[in-house]
Design a protein around this motif. Structure first.
Motif, PDB file in Angstrom:
ATOM      1  N   ARG A 272     -61.865  25.816 -37.728  1.00  0.00           N
ATOM      2  CA  ARG A 272     -60.521  26.792 -36.932  1.00  0.00           C
ATOM      3  C   ARG A 272     -61.496  27.075 -35.954  1.00  0.00           C
ATOM      4  NH1 ARG A 272     -60.499  29.503 -43.190  1.00  0.00           N
ATOM      5  NH2 ARG A 272     -58.225  29.367 -43.865  1.00  0.00           N
ATOM      6  N   ALA A 273     -62.533  27.453 -36.007  1.00  0.00           N
ATOM      7  CA  ALA A 273     -63.040  27.661 -34.015  1.00  0.00           C
ATOM      8  C   ALA A 273     -63.089  26.703 -33.571  1.00  0.00           C
ATOM      9  CB  ALA A 273     -64.816  28.065 -34.990  1.00  0.00           C
ATOM     10  N   LEU A 274     -63.111  25.467 -33.949  1.00  0.00           N
ATOM     11  CA  LEU A 274     -62.999  25.143 -32.694  1.00  0.00           C
ATOM     12  C   LEU A 274     -61.046  24.429 -32.148  1.00  0.00           C
ATOM     13  CD1 LEU A 274     -64.595  21.133 -33.756  1.00  0.00           C
ATOM     14  CD2 LEU A 274     -65.536  22.924 -31.925  1.00  0.00           C
ATOM     15  N   ARG A 275     -60.120  24.647 -33.053  1.00  0.00           N
ATOM     16  CA  ARG A 275     -59.019  25.518 -32.132  1.00  0.00           C
ATOM     17  C   ARG A 275     -58.524  26.249 -31.969  1.00  0.00           C
ATOM     18  NH1 ARG A 275     -54.732  22.674 -34.441  1.00  0.00           N
ATOM     19  NH2 ARG A 275     -53.615  24.246 -34.457  1.00  0.00           N
ATOM     20  N   ALA A 280     -57.995  28.737 -26.454  1.00  0.00           N
ATOM     21  CA  ALA A 280     -58.077  30.199 -25.711  1.00  0.00           C
ATOM     22  C   ALA A 280     -57.626  30.316 -24.878  1.00  0.00           C
ATOM     23  CB  ALA A 280     -59.544  30.411 -25.552  1.00  0.00           C
ATOM     24  N   PRO A 281     -57.322  31.188 -23.283  1.00  0.00           N
ATOM     25  CA  PRO A 281     -56.983  30.962 -22.010  1.00  0.00           C
ATOM     26  C   PRO A 281     -58.255  30.316 -21.029  1.00  0.00           C
ATOM     27  CG  PRO A 281     -56.599  32.887 -22.780  1.00  0.00           C
ATOM     28  CD  PRO A 281     -56.787  32.353 -23.944  1.00  0.00           C
ATOM     29  N   ILE A 282     -58.115  29.759 -20.003  1.00  0.00           N
ATOM     30  CA  ILE A 282     -59.618  29.458 -19.231  1.00  0.00           C
ATOM     31  C   ILE A 282     -59.353  30.597 -17.717  1.00  0.00           C
ATOM     32  CG2 ILE A 282     -59.730  27.375 -20.655  1.00  0.00           C
ATOM     33  CD1 ILE A 282     -58.121  26.071 -17.466  1.00  0.00           C
ATOM     34  N   ASP A 283     -58.566  30.543 -18.202  1.00  0.00           N
ATOM     35  CA  ASP A 283     -57.953  31.690 -16.629  1.00  0.00           C
ATOM     36  C   ASP A 283     -59.343  33.061 -16.489  1.00  0.00           C
ATOM     37  OD1 ASP A 283     -56.397  34.130 -16.960  1.00  0.00           O
ATOM     38  OD2 ASP A 283     -55.918  32.827 -18.393  1.00  0.00           O
ATOM     39  N   PRO A 284     -59.358  33.838 -15.050  1.00  0.00           N
ATOM     40  CA  PRO A 284     -60.517  34.479 -14.905  1.00  0.00           C
ATOM     41  C   PRO A 284     -60.116  36.119 -15.928  1.00  0.00           C
ATOM     42  CG  PRO A 284     -60.747  33.718 -12.735  1.00  0.00           C
ATOM     43  CD  PRO A 284     -59.113  32.640 -14.121  1.00  0.00           C
ATOM     44  N   SER A 285     -58.956  36.352 -16.239  1.00  0.00           N
ATOM     45  CA  SER A 285     -58.802  37.594 -16.661  1.00  0.00           C
ATOM     46  C   SER A 285     -58.628  37.683 -18.294  1.00  0.00           C
ATOM     47  CB  SER A 285     -57.021  37.884 -16.445  1.00  0.00           C
ATOM     48  OG  SER A 285     -56.389  36.840 -17.138  1.00  0.00           O
ATOM     49  N   SER A 286     -59.052  36.670 -18.942  1.00  0.00           N
ATOM     50  CA  SER A 286     -59.160  36.296 -19.822  1.00  0.00           C
ATOM     51  C   SER A 286     -60.637  35.590 -20.475  1.00  0.00           C
ATOM     52  CB  SER A 286     -58.180  34.815 -20.832  1.00  0.00           C
ATOM     53  OG  SER A 286     -57.050  35.372 -20.942  1.00  0.00           O
ATOM     54  N   GLU A 287     -61.315  35.766 -19.437  1.00  0.00           N
ATOM     55  CA  GLU A 287     -62.747  35.001 -20.427  1.00  0.00           C
ATOM     56  C   GLU A 287     -63.834  35.836 -20.989  1.00  0.00           C
ATOM     57  OE1 GLU A 287     -67.525  35.598 -17.405  1.00  0.00           O
ATOM     58  OE2 GLU A 287     -65.127  36.514 -16.537  1.00  0.00           O
ATOM     59  N   ALA A 288     -63.085  37.206 -21.149  1.00  0.00           N
ATOM     60  CA  ALA A 288     -64.147  38.259 -22.893  1.00  0.00           C
ATOM     61  C   ALA A 288     -63.270  37.372 -23.866  1.00  0.00           C
ATOM     62  CB  ALA A 288     -63.726  39.624 -22.357  1.00  0.00           C
ATOM     63  N   GLU A 289     -62.053  36.755 -23.736  1.00  0.00           N
ATOM     64  CA  GLU A 289     -61.181  35.839 -25.176  1.00  0.00           C
ATOM     65  C   GLU A 289     -62.594  34.833 -25.432  1.00  0.00           C
ATOM     66  OE1 GLU A 289     -57.418  34.626 -26.355  1.00  0.00           O
ATOM     67  OE2 GLU A 289     -58.015  35.676 -25.177  1.00  0.00           O
ATOM     68  N   ARG A 290     -61.784  34.031 -23.687  1.00  0.00           N
ATOM     69  CA  ARG A 290     -63.081  32.369 -24.496  1.00  0.00           C
ATOM     70  C   ARG A 290     -64.506  32.852 -24.788  1.00  0.00           C
ATOM     71  NH1 ARG A 290     -61.631  27.843 -23.114  1.00  0.00           N
ATOM     72  NH2 ARG A 290     -62.747  26.230 -23.272  1.00  0.00           N
ATOM     73  N   PHE A 291     -65.120  34.121 -24.138  1.00  0.00           N
ATOM     74  CA  PHE A 291     -66.222  34.071 -24.588  1.00  0.00           C
ATOM     75  C   PHE A 291     -67.136  34.111 -25.995  1.00  0.00           C
ATOM     76  CE2 PHE A 291     -69.932  36.880 -25.588  1.00  0.00           C
ATOM     77  CZ  PHE A 291     -71.166  36.399 -25.645  1.00  0.00           C
ATOM     78  N   ARG A 292     -65.312  35.100 -26.901  1.00  0.00           N
ATOM     79  CA  ARG A 292     -65.499  35.125 -28.587  1.00  0.00           C
ATOM     80  C   ARG A 292     -65.199  33.745 -29.048  1.00  0.00           C
ATOM     81  NH1 ARG A 292     -63.274  40.597 -26.611  1.00  0.00           N
ATOM     82  NH2 ARG A 292     -61.236  38.902 -27.221  1.00  0.00           N
ATOM     83  N   ALA A 293     -64.233  33.359 -28.807  1.00  0.00           N
ATOM     84  CA  ALA A 293     -63.714  31.970 -29.567  1.00  0.00           C
ATOM     85  C   ALA A 293     -65.426  31.213 -29.085  1.00  0.00           C
ATOM     86  CB  ALA A 293     -62.760  31.163 -28.834  1.00  0.00           C
ATOM     87  N   GLU A 294     -65.786  31.083 -27.732  1.00  0.00           N
ATOM     88  CA  GLU A 294     -67.306  30.128 -27.459  1.00  0.00           C
ATOM     89  C   GLU A 294     -67.947  30.640 -28.583  1.00  0.00           C
ATOM     90  OE1 GLU A 294     -68.062  30.233 -23.969  1.00  0.00           O
ATOM     91  OE2 GLU A 294     -66.414  29.344 -22.592  1.00  0.00           O
ATOM     92  N   ALA A 295     -68.429  31.854 -28.729  1.00  0.00           N
ATOM     93  CA  ALA A 295     -69.579  32.259 -29.505  1.00  0.00           C
ATOM     94  C   ALA A 295     -69.109  32.034 -31.229  1.00  0.00           C
ATOM     95  CB  ALA A 295     -69.256  33.857 -30.057  1.00  0.00           C
ATOM     96  N   ALA A 296     -67.442  32.261 -31.721  1.00  0.00           N
ATOM     97  CA  ALA A 296     -67.301  31.944 -32.905  1.00  0.00           C
ATOM     98  C   ALA A 296     -67.584  30.105 -33.429  1.00  0.00           C
ATOM     99  CB  ALA A 296     -65.629  31.543 -33.219  1.00  0.00           C
ATOM    100  N   VAL A 297     -67.642  29.335 -32.296  1.00  0.00           N
ATOM    101  CA  VAL A 297     -68.310  28.189 -32.274  1.00  0.00           C
ATOM    102  C   VAL A 297     -69.209  27.714 -32.699  1.00  0.00           C
ATOM    103  CG1 VAL A 297     -67.892  26.257 -31.163  1.00  0.00           C
ATOM    104  CG2 VAL A 297     -66.645  27.467 -30.858  1.00  0.00           C
ATOM    105  N   ARG A 298     -70.022  28.872 -31.483  1.00  0.00           N
ATOM    106  CA  ARG A 298     -72.035  28.426 -32.093  1.00  0.00           C
ATOM    107  C   ARG A 298     -71.772  28.990 -33.150  1.00  0.00           C
ATOM    108  NH1 ARG A 298     -70.887  30.448 -26.751  1.00  0.00           N
ATOM    109  NH2 ARG A 298     -72.238  32.689 -26.994  1.00  0.00           N
ATOM    110  N   GLN A 299     -71.563  30.193 -34.265  1.00  0.00           N
ATOM    111  CA  GLN A 299     -71.496  30.389 -35.320  1.00  0.00           C
ATOM    112  C   GLN A 299     -71.621  29.322 -37.033  1.00  0.00           C
ATOM    113  OE1 GLN A 299     -69.738  34.069 -35.871  1.00  0.00           O
ATOM    114  NE2 GLN A 299     -71.471  35.022 -37.970  1.00  0.00           N
TER     115      GLN A 299
END
Length: 406
Positions: A272-275, A280-299
Motif C-alpha cells: 500500500r505504501a509503495l503504491r 504521489a505527484p512530483i511537482d514542487p507544490s506537492s512536496e509535503a504530500e510526497r514527503f509523507r508518502a516516502e515516510a510511509a514507505v520507510r515506516q
C-alpha cells in the motif's frame, strides 16, 4: 564414464548466450584468455575455505569509470587477482550486495576494490529480478558468483547466462520460486492468492487494488530475507511453510505460538505504501504530500524488516520454524519425526540427479519427512556452510532445489 565440465567448457556457452545490449557504459565480454583466467581463479577459490568458512562472493569485471563514485571502495594499490585474494576478501562482502571489482592494470588482472549496488528493501535477493537499479551496475557487466565448492554462476549484469554446478553446465533458467508453472512457484502463487483482508476477510488482490506481481515479489522477498538472515548467522536452521495445519504427530512443537501477527499483514501494508508513493505527484507544490508518502514507505519497510528478523532469530533454537501461509509463526523448535521408508530417494530438480535421502543429516531428513507427508508444505534447509535448499513433494516424489538464494 562420467564426464565433468570445468571452466574452460563455459567459454562456448558464454559466447552463445552473451549478446550484450546497447549500453552507454559498455563492459564487453573480455577476450578468451582473460575470461578463462577469471573463471579458473573463481573456480579454484570456490574449492578453498577460510577458517572453515566456504568461499562465497561475487566478482565483477568492470572498470571504475562505469560505476558511481559513491558506491566505490578503491584500494590505493590494486591486488593481483588470485584465488587467495578472493578467499581473503570474501568474508567482508555481502553476497549480491557487495561486489569485488577487477580489471586490467598495466596488462595484469587486478582487484581494484569493492563496490555496493542496490538499495534498501529492494536489494534483499535476486528472486524478483528487481534487485538493482540500472545506474548501479552496467547492463553488460560480467559478474561471476562463487556459490559454493565448484559452483559458479556467470551473469551479464543481473541476468544469469550460464551456471556450473556438480560438474555440469546448466543453461540459464528462471528462479524456481518465480516459475508460476512449476511446483514452487505454483505453491507460493496459490498462497498469495489466498491472502485475506484482516478486517473484511475479502481476498486482498480483488478487494484492494494490489498488483499481483508486486505482492508476490514482496512476499517472496520476505521469505528470501528470512533465509538470508539465518544463513548469515552461520548456525544453520530450517523453515517449513505449510498451507494446511500440521498435527502434533507430524510436527512436535517445543514452543507453540498463539495470536502472533502475520507477516503477510506487513507485506500488504508495504505494498500500500509503495503504491501511495507511486501515485504521489512530483511537482514542487506537492512536496509535503510526497514527503509523507516516502515516510510511509520507510515506516512500512522497517516494520517488515522487524517481522522478518523476528522469524529468522527463532531458527537459532534446535528444530524448525513453522509458518502458515500468511507467514504467521505457529511454533519454533519444531521436530518432525524421521519416518522415511528405507531406500527413499530425492530428486535434484535442477540437474535431474537422484540421491538417497540418508546421504544427508538429521536436519535435512526431518524436512524431507514432513514434506513427504504433506503435499501442502515447502521446507527450506539452511546448512552451516551457507547452502540453502528448498524441498517439496511433487506427485508423491520428493524434489529439492539447491542454491535457492544464489
Amino acid at each position: 564414464m562420467a564426464e565433468y565440465a570445468f571452466p574452460a567448457q563455459l567459454l562456448e556457452e558464454l559466447h552463445a548466450h552473451w549478446r550484450p545490449p546497447h549500453s552507454s557504459t559498455s563492459s564487453a565480454l573480455p577476450d578468451d584468455l582473460t575470461l578463462l583466467r577469471i573463471l579458473e581463479t573463481c573456480y579454484h577459490a570456490s574449492l578453498r575455505t577460510a577458517e572453515l568458512r566456504a568461499t562465497r562472493c561475487v566478482l565483477a569485471y568492470v572498470s571504475t569509470d562505469s560505476l558511481s563514485n559513491r558506491s566505490l571502495m578503491r584500494f590505493e594499490h590494486p591486488a593481483i587477482l588470485t584465488a587467495s585474494e578472493l578467499v581473503r576478501l570474501a568474508p567482508v562482502t555481502e553476497l549480491h550486495r557487495t561486489l569485488i571489482g577487477c580489471h586490467h592494470f598495466g596488462g595484469m588482472l587486478k582487484i581494484w576494490g569493492l563496490f555496493e549496488h542496490g538499495q534498501a528493501w529492494q536489494t534483499v535477493d535476486s528472486i524478483s529480478g528487481t534487485t538493482t537499479r540500472e545506474e548501479d551496475l552496467p547492463d553488460d557487466c560480467l559478474t561471476i558468483t562463487i556459490e559454493g565448492p565448484g559452483a559458479l554462476s556467470v551473469a551479464r549484469g543481473e541476468k544469469e547466462v550460464v551456471r556450473l554446478r556438480d560438474g555440469k553446465i546448466i543453461a540459464p533458467h528462471k528462479h524456481p520460486l518465480r516459475q508460476m508453472d512449476k511446483p514452487l512457484g505454483t505453491f507460493f502463487e496459490t498462497l498469495v492468492k489466498g491472502l485475506k483482508e484482516p478486517e473484511t476477510g475479502d481476498a486482498i488482490i480483488s478487494s484492494f487494488k494490489v498488483e499481483r506481481e508486486q505482492l508476490l515479489d514482496i512476499y517472496m522477498m520476505a521469505i528470501a530475507r528470512i533465509l538470508e538472515r539465518i544463513r548469515s548467522e552461520r548456525h544453520g536452521g530450517s523453515v517449513v511453510i505449510s498451507a494446511s495445519p500440521l498435527s502434533r504427530r507430524v510436527a512436535y512443537r517445543t514452543y507453540t505460538v498463539i495470536g502472533h501477527a502475520a507477516l503477510a499483514d506487513d507485506i500488504l501494508n508495504h505494498c500500500r505504501a509503495l503504491r501511495g508513493l507511486q501515485a504521489a505527484p512530483i511537482d514542487p507544490s506537492s512536496e509535503a504530500e510526497r514527503f509523507r508518502a516516502e515516510a510511509a514507505v520507510r515506516q512500512s519497510s522497517q516494520s517488515l524488516i522487524r517481522g522478518v528478523n523476528r522469524v529468522s532469530l527463532l531458527a537459532a533454537i534446535d528444530g524448525a520454524v513453522l509458518l502458515d501461509g500468511k507467514l504467521r509463526i505457529e511454533g519454533f523448535g519444531v521436530r518432525f519425526p524421521v519416518l522415511l521408508p528405507p531406500d527413499t530417494t530425492i530428486l535434484d530438480a535442477l540437474t535431474g540427479i537422484e540421491y538417497p535421502c540418508d546421504e544427508w543429516g538429521l536436519r535435512h531428513q526431518s524436512v524431507f519427512s514432513v514434506c513427504q507427508k504433506c503435499d501442502e508444505a515447502v521446507g527450506f534447509v539452511i546448512s552451516q556452510d551457507g547452502s540453502v535448499k528448498a524441498v517439496k513433494s511433487v506427485q508423491g516424489r520428493l524434489h529439492f532445489w539447491d542454491g535457492i538464494l544464489d
